[in-house]
Motif scaffolding. Structure first.
Motif, PDB file in Angstrom:
ATOM      1  N   MET A 228      53.860  41.587  40.819  1.00  0.00           N
ATOM      2  CA  MET A 228      53.765  41.573  39.361  1.00  0.00           C
ATOM      3  C   MET A 228      53.247  40.223  38.869  1.00  0.00           C
ATOM      4  O   MET A 228      53.716  39.170  39.290  1.00  0.00           O
ATOM      5  CB  MET A 228      55.130  41.869  38.740  1.00  0.00           C
ATOM      6  N   GLY A 229      52.254  40.260  38.004  1.00  0.00           N
ATOM      7  CA  GLY A 229      51.672  39.043  37.465  1.00  0.00           C
ATOM      8  C   GLY A 229      50.380  38.639  38.140  1.00  0.00           C
ATOM      9  O   GLY A 229      49.643  37.791  37.604  1.00  0.00           O
ATOM     10  N   LEU A 230      50.078  39.211  39.293  1.00  0.00           N
ATOM     11  CA  LEU A 230      48.794  38.923  39.930  1.00  0.00           C
ATOM     12  C   LEU A 230      47.675  39.586  39.124  1.00  0.00           C
ATOM     13  O   LEU A 230      47.858  40.665  38.566  1.00  0.00           O
ATOM     14  CB  LEU A 230      48.771  39.441  41.373  1.00  0.00           C
ATOM     15  N   PRO A 231      46.501  38.957  39.052  1.00  0.00           N
ATOM     16  CA  PRO A 231      45.430  39.490  38.194  1.00  0.00           C
ATOM     17  C   PRO A 231      44.888  40.833  38.675  1.00  0.00           C
ATOM     18  O   PRO A 231      44.708  41.060  39.871  1.00  0.00           O
ATOM     19  CB  PRO A 231      44.347  38.404  38.262  1.00  0.00           C
ATOM     20  N   LEU A 232      44.644  41.704  37.693  1.00  0.00           N
ATOM     21  CA  LEU A 232      44.094  43.031  37.953  1.00  0.00           C
ATOM     22  C   LEU A 232      42.632  43.041  37.537  1.00  0.00           C
ATOM     23  O   LEU A 232      42.298  42.693  36.410  1.00  0.00           O
ATOM     24  CB  LEU A 232      44.878  44.098  37.186  1.00  0.00           C
ATOM     25  N   GLN A 233      41.757  43.480  38.429  1.00  0.00           N
ATOM     26  CA  GLN A 233      40.333  43.403  38.124  1.00  0.00           C
ATOM     27  C   GLN A 233      39.866  44.469  37.134  1.00  0.00           C
ATOM     28  O   GLN A 233      38.905  44.277  36.411  1.00  0.00           O
ATOM     29  CB  GLN A 233      39.502  43.503  39.401  1.00  0.00           C
ATOM     30  N   ASP A 234      40.582  45.604  37.098  1.00  0.00           N
ATOM     31  CA  ASP A 234      40.174  46.655  36.159  1.00  0.00           C
ATOM     32  C   ASP A 234      41.087  46.728  34.946  1.00  0.00           C
ATOM     33  O   ASP A 234      41.027  47.665  34.165  1.00  0.00           O
ATOM     34  CB  ASP A 234      40.114  48.011  36.864  1.00  0.00           C
ATOM     35  N   GLY A 235      41.955  45.732  34.836  1.00  0.00           N
ATOM     36  CA  GLY A 235      42.804  45.651  33.655  1.00  0.00           C
ATOM     37  C   GLY A 235      44.094  46.426  33.715  1.00  0.00           C
ATOM     38  O   GLY A 235      44.989  46.185  32.909  1.00  0.00           O
ATOM     39  N   HIS A 236      44.224  47.368  34.679  1.00  0.00           N
ATOM     40  CA  HIS A 236      45.468  48.127  34.637  1.00  0.00           C
ATOM     41  C   HIS A 236      45.992  48.596  35.990  1.00  0.00           C
ATOM     42  O   HIS A 236      47.143  48.993  36.089  1.00  0.00           O
ATOM     43  CB  HIS A 236      45.303  49.363  33.750  1.00  0.00           C
ATOM     44  N   LEU A 237      45.204  48.569  37.072  1.00  0.00           N
ATOM     45  CA  LEU A 237      45.689  49.189  38.309  1.00  0.00           C
ATOM     46  C   LEU A 237      45.456  48.373  39.577  1.00  0.00           C
ATOM     47  O   LEU A 237      46.390  48.102  40.318  1.00  0.00           O
ATOM     48  CB  LEU A 237      45.044  50.578  38.474  1.00  0.00           C
ATOM     49  N   HIS A 238      44.219  47.974  39.842  1.00  0.00           N
ATOM     50  CA  HIS A 238      43.896  47.384  41.140  1.00  0.00           C
ATOM     51  C   HIS A 238      43.827  45.857  41.103  1.00  0.00           C
ATOM     52  O   HIS A 238      43.273  45.273  40.173  1.00  0.00           O
ATOM     53  CB  HIS A 238      42.567  47.945  41.655  1.00  0.00           C
ATOM     54  N   LEU A 239      44.367  45.241  42.150  1.00  0.00           N
ATOM     55  CA  LEU A 239      44.331  43.786  42.264  1.00  0.00           C
ATOM     56  C   LEU A 239      42.903  43.303  42.494  1.00  0.00           C
ATOM     57  O   LEU A 239      42.128  43.936  43.215  1.00  0.00           O
ATOM     58  CB  LEU A 239      45.205  43.324  43.433  1.00  0.00           C
ATOM     59  N   SER A 240      42.583  42.172  41.901  1.00  0.00           N
ATOM     60  CA  SER A 240      41.269  41.551  42.103  1.00  0.00           C
ATOM     61  C   SER A 240      41.189  40.967  43.507  1.00  0.00           C
ATOM     62  O   SER A 240      42.192  40.876  44.229  1.00  0.00           O
ATOM     63  CB  SER A 240      41.053  40.448  41.073  1.00  0.00           C
ATOM     64  N   THR A 241      40.011  40.532  43.885  1.00  0.00           N
ATOM     65  CA  THR A 241      39.819  39.915  45.201  1.00  0.00           C
ATOM     66  C   THR A 241      40.722  38.704  45.373  1.00  0.00           C
ATOM     67  O   THR A 241      41.419  38.557  46.385  1.00  0.00           O
ATOM     68  CB  THR A 241      38.348  39.499  45.389  1.00  0.00           C
ATOM     69  N   GLN A 242      40.743  37.827  44.386  1.00  0.00           N
ATOM     70  CA  GLN A 242      41.570  36.625  44.498  1.00  0.00           C
ATOM     71  C   GLN A 242      43.047  36.964  44.526  1.00  0.00           C
ATOM     72  O   GLN A 242      43.833  36.313  45.220  1.00  0.00           O
ATOM     73  CB  GLN A 242      41.266  35.655  43.354  1.00  0.00           C
ATOM     74  N   ALA A 243      43.432  38.006  43.786  1.00  0.00           N
ATOM     75  CA  ALA A 243      44.833  38.438  43.803  1.00  0.00           C
ATOM     76  C   ALA A 243      45.219  38.959  45.189  1.00  0.00           C
ATOM     77  O   ALA A 243      46.331  38.713  45.672  1.00  0.00           O
ATOM     78  CB  ALA A 243      45.060  39.519  42.752  1.00  0.00           C
ATOM     79  N   GLN A 244      44.292  39.662  45.835  1.00  0.00           N
ATOM     80  CA  GLN A 244      44.571  40.168  47.180  1.00  0.00           C
ATOM     81  C   GLN A 244      44.733  39.012  48.172  1.00  0.00           C
ATOM     82  O   GLN A 244      45.588  39.065  49.062  1.00  0.00           O
ATOM     83  CB  GLN A 244      43.455  41.108  47.637  1.00  0.00           C
ATOM     84  N   VAL A 245      43.930  37.980  48.021  1.00  0.00           N
ATOM     85  CA  VAL A 245      44.067  36.804  48.873  1.00  0.00           C
ATOM     86  C   VAL A 245      45.447  36.174  48.671  1.00  0.00           C
ATOM     87  O   VAL A 245      46.152  35.833  49.636  1.00  0.00           O
ATOM     88  CB  VAL A 245      42.955  35.785  48.583  1.00  0.00           C
ATOM     89  N   GLN A 246      45.834  36.044  47.414  1.00  0.00           N
ATOM     90  CA  GLN A 246      47.144  35.461  47.115  1.00  0.00           C
ATOM     91  C   GLN A 246      48.268  36.326  47.671  1.00  0.00           C
ATOM     92  O   GLN A 246      49.249  35.810  48.227  1.00  0.00           O
ATOM     93  CB  GLN A 246      47.299  35.293  45.594  1.00  0.00           C
ATOM     94  N   LEU A 247      48.127  37.642  47.536  1.00  0.00           N
ATOM     95  CA  LEU A 247      49.148  38.542  48.064  1.00  0.00           C
ATOM     96  C   LEU A 247      49.245  38.419  49.587  1.00  0.00           C
ATOM     97  O   LEU A 247      50.346  38.416  50.147  1.00  0.00           O
ATOM     98  CB  LEU A 247      48.835  39.986  47.675  1.00  0.00           C
ATOM     99  N   GLY A 248      48.101  38.316  50.259  1.00  0.00           N
ATOM    100  CA  GLY A 248      48.125  38.133  51.703  1.00  0.00           C
ATOM    101  C   GLY A 248      48.898  36.894  52.107  1.00  0.00           C
ATOM    102  O   GLY A 248      49.681  36.911  53.064  1.00  0.00           O
TER     103      GLY A 248
END
Length: 283
Positions: A228-248
């Motif tokens: 929660m709070g990681l950036p979403l690239q489509d505004g409502h559902l999927h994590l952006s590339t940078q968010a996926q890196v952070q999640l990893g």
């Protein structure tokens, strides 16, 4: 001369077979769930932009179990050929997770093996024991172990589809608990570590209900990493590339925290305990 030629041919074939066999000293991770685990980073209008961050770069020490059950060098998109054919896949958390583990020097093995299993749009009920998704995940996990190594954890990111219907949202905790128990039993790994990702988004109105269910699971060795709070690239559902890196990176840190804690709790051998006791007495 013919005998020498046949000998050299047999020797070269033997060397090739050995080179194709992955190292047995590897730690294996099962990646399962739905689209945010499969990876939609960089996917716009069902097309991936092809951008691969440094944290997601391929490495000889990071392998992937391919769709046809062969070990190969892992690279983005990790779930290519695993997710549904009509889903464009992009950057997910798997590659930055593996690279972060290796950079830490505490992965527990020189090679990380990733077993992608996630499929977008799936509900928790679709992963119950006996379903195609469960059977495929179990089969891939077993094949991954055939060449040696151990399973370090199941990385699980799923639940967006369970936010649509109240019945799915309220059943989430029970179904997740059964999934963990069944997988541990079928793999004969009773204390298998499960790191589940708390939802960053949802498709329906019951996102918070599912999140509370995720946070409320009390099974041993089930960890919670909050997206929660990681950036979403489509505004409502999927994590952006940078968010996926952070999640990893977050998943890697959770695993390393567990790994360090588990080893710190390992009982010392009896002879070492006696030696330590003697030192305390004579000092």
């Amino acid at each position: 001369m013919l005998l020498l030629f046949l000998l050299l041919l047999a020797l070269s074939s033997s060397i090739k077979v050995k080179a194709d066999v992955p190292p047995s000293n590897k730690v294996i991770f099962i990646l399962a769930g739905q689209s945010n685990m499969a990876g939609r980073g960089g996917v716009v209008a069902n097309r991936w932009d092809g951008v691969v961050p440094w944290d997601c770069a391929p490495s000889p020490a990071v392998l992937r179990l391919s769709p046809d059950l062969r070990w190969e060098q892992a690279r983005e998109p990790l779930h290519q050929g695993i997710d549904a054919a009509n889903h464009a896949v992009g950057v997910g958390p798997g590659m930055p997770f593996a690279n972060a583990l290796l950079r830490s020097g505490r992965a527990g093995a020189p090679v990380v093996g990733l077993v992608p299993c996630a499929v977008g749009g799936t509900r928790m009920a679709d992963w119950a024991k006996g379903t195609d998704l469960y059977d495929q995940m179990l089969r891939r996990a077993r094949v991954a172990l055939e060449t040696g190594g151990r399973i370090g954890a199941l990385l699980w990111y799923q639940g967006e589809s369970d936010t649509v219907r109240w019945s799915d949202a309220t059943e989430y905790a029970r179904r997740m608990g059964m999934l963990v128990r069944d997988l541990r039993s079928d793999l004969a790994i009773p204390h298998l570590l499960v790191i589940q990702v708390g939802l960053a988004s949802g498709l329906g109105h019951y996102t918070q209900v599912v999140r509370e269910a995720q946070k409320g699971i009390k099974l041993r060795n089930v960890r919670f990493v909050d997206a929660m709070g990681l950036p979403l690239q489509d505004g409502h559902l999927h994590l952006s590339t940078q968010a996926q890196v952070q999640l990893g990176h977050m998943l890697a840190q959770s695993y390393l925290n567990y790994y360090g804690h588990a080893h710190s709790q390992t009982p010392k051998p009896w002879w070492l305990q006696i030696m330590l006791l003697c030192c305390l007495v004579f000092l």
